[in-house]
Design an enzyme around this catalytic site. Structure first.
Site, PDB file in Angstrom:
ATOM      1  N   ASP A  48       0.544   3.105  13.814  1.00 37.22           N
ATOM      2  CA  ASP A  48       1.255   1.961  13.242  1.00 37.22           C
ATOM      3  C   ASP A  48       1.048   1.918  11.737  1.00 37.22           C
ATOM      4  O   ASP A  48      -0.071   1.759  11.258  1.00 37.22           O
ATOM      5  CB  ASP A  48       0.724   0.675  13.877  1.00 37.22           C
ATOM      6  N   TYR A  53       2.246  -0.638   3.145  1.00 37.80           N
ATOM      7  CA  TYR A  53       0.903  -0.041   3.148  1.00 37.80           C
ATOM      8  C   TYR A  53       0.801   1.124   2.166  1.00 37.80           C
ATOM      9  O   TYR A  53      -0.302   1.512   1.780  1.00 37.80           O
ATOM     10  CB  TYR A  53       0.516   0.476   4.546  1.00 37.80           C
ATOM     11  N   LYS A  78       7.411  -0.521   9.291  1.00 36.50           N
ATOM     12  CA  LYS A  78       7.905  -1.890   9.114  1.00 36.50           C
ATOM     13  C   LYS A  78       8.658  -2.054   7.805  1.00 36.50           C
ATOM     14  O   LYS A  78       8.335  -1.415   6.799  1.00 36.50           O
ATOM     15  CB  LYS A  78       6.732  -2.895   9.141  1.00 36.50           C
ATOM     16  N   HIS A 111       8.735  -6.958   8.974  1.00 36.55           N
ATOM     17  CA  HIS A 111       7.304  -7.194   8.792  1.00 36.55           C
ATOM     18  C   HIS A 111       6.926  -8.678   8.792  1.00 36.55           C
ATOM     19  O   HIS A 111       5.910  -9.073   9.368  1.00 36.55           O
ATOM     20  CB  HIS A 111       6.844  -6.525   7.488  1.00 36.55           C
TER      21      HIS A 111
END
Length: 276
Positions: A48, A53, A78, A111
């Protein structure tokens, strides 16, 4: 590579997701490849990540180097808030796919609802298109509250397969999980260990001692027995392996109730109504 022994959850469109996956939140891109490689070698098959990120490239490198067949892997990423909207979502998805080095992802999530922006319904239409085109196997959301979900479902042709939410013994999200069950939306837990905040509780420690397990293993086991999909993260190979070693014991109903009773409305992340 170790074979995977993880049970799966069947989503509302028939796609199966491993119930225990590996998260890479806050892992720098240059450390992500090693962490994901360690996870895959342990037996994790679900990874994931997210655009925000900044480590989709690192994930992609590990997947490519693993030699595992694509159909054995389950990859989630996401859509970030700044990229919401129909056209922007399609562009953001293409960017994520290129960074991951894949031709499809297994699960794509909005998200955050970012309610003040009020674009999540337009973004969802883009996800519906991606699902129709087979570029994502399942479409879902993250951090959506019941109100956001109801508003989405009013205009959606596709029900989200997953809602990934902050969920741990300090924040059990009972009402939201009930809503998910009523609408056949799978519950996925991020921050499943509350960033360690629930691990030093004496009740968790006592259960851990009884089974010869760590407090983290007890809490992951609690998630699994609740039916949650769970994605603990770590960059430490020993911890990555330990978090996976949770299939050789089971909590009693009383122990499950004890862990659930630790709910105190503890959030480690922002409230979904307030992050825009």
């Amino acid at each position: 590579m170790a074979p995977s022994t993880v049970p799966t959850v069947t989503l509302n469109n028939g796609v199966e997701i491993p119930q225990l996956g590996f998260g890479v939140f806050q892992v720098p891109d240059d450390r992500t490849t090693a962490a994901v490689t360690a996870a895959l070698e342990t037996g994790y098959r679900s990874i994931d990540t997210a655009a925000i990120y900044g480590n989709e490239t690192g994930v992609g490198r590990a997947l490519a180097a693993s030699g595992l067949p694509r159909e054995e892997l389950f990859v989630t990423t996401k859509l970030w808030n700044a990229d919401q909207g129909y056209d922007a979502t399609l562009r953001a998805f293409d960017t994520s796919l290129a960074k991951l080095g894949l031709d499809h992802v297994d699960l794509y999530l909005i998200h955050w609802p970012a309610p003040a922006r009020d674009l999540y319904r337009d973004s969802w239409r883009a996800l519906e298109r991606l699902a129709q085109e087979g570029r994502i196997r399942a479409a879902g959301v993250s951090n959506f509250q019941p109100g956001h979900l109801r508003r989405l479902l009013d205009s959606a042709t596709l029900t989200p397969a997953v809602n990934q939410i902050e969920l741990h013994p300090g924040l059990t999200q009972a009402d939201l999980r009930t809503f998910h069950t009523e609408h056949e939306i799978a519950t996925e837990a991020w921050s499943p260990l509350a960033q360690g905040a629930v691990l030093d509780h004496p009740a968790v420690g006592a259960i851990a001692t009884a089974y010869g397990k760590s407090p983290a293993q007890v809490v992951i086991r609690w998630h699994l027995q609740l039916g949650n999909i769970v994605i603990p993260k770590s960059v430490t190979p020993a911890r990555i392996r330990q978090n996976f070693d949770v299939f050789d014991f089971a909590l009693t109903e009383e122990e499950m109730r004890t862990v659930t009773s630790l709910d105190r409305g503890l959030r480690t992340g922002p409230h979904p109504d307030e992050l825009n």
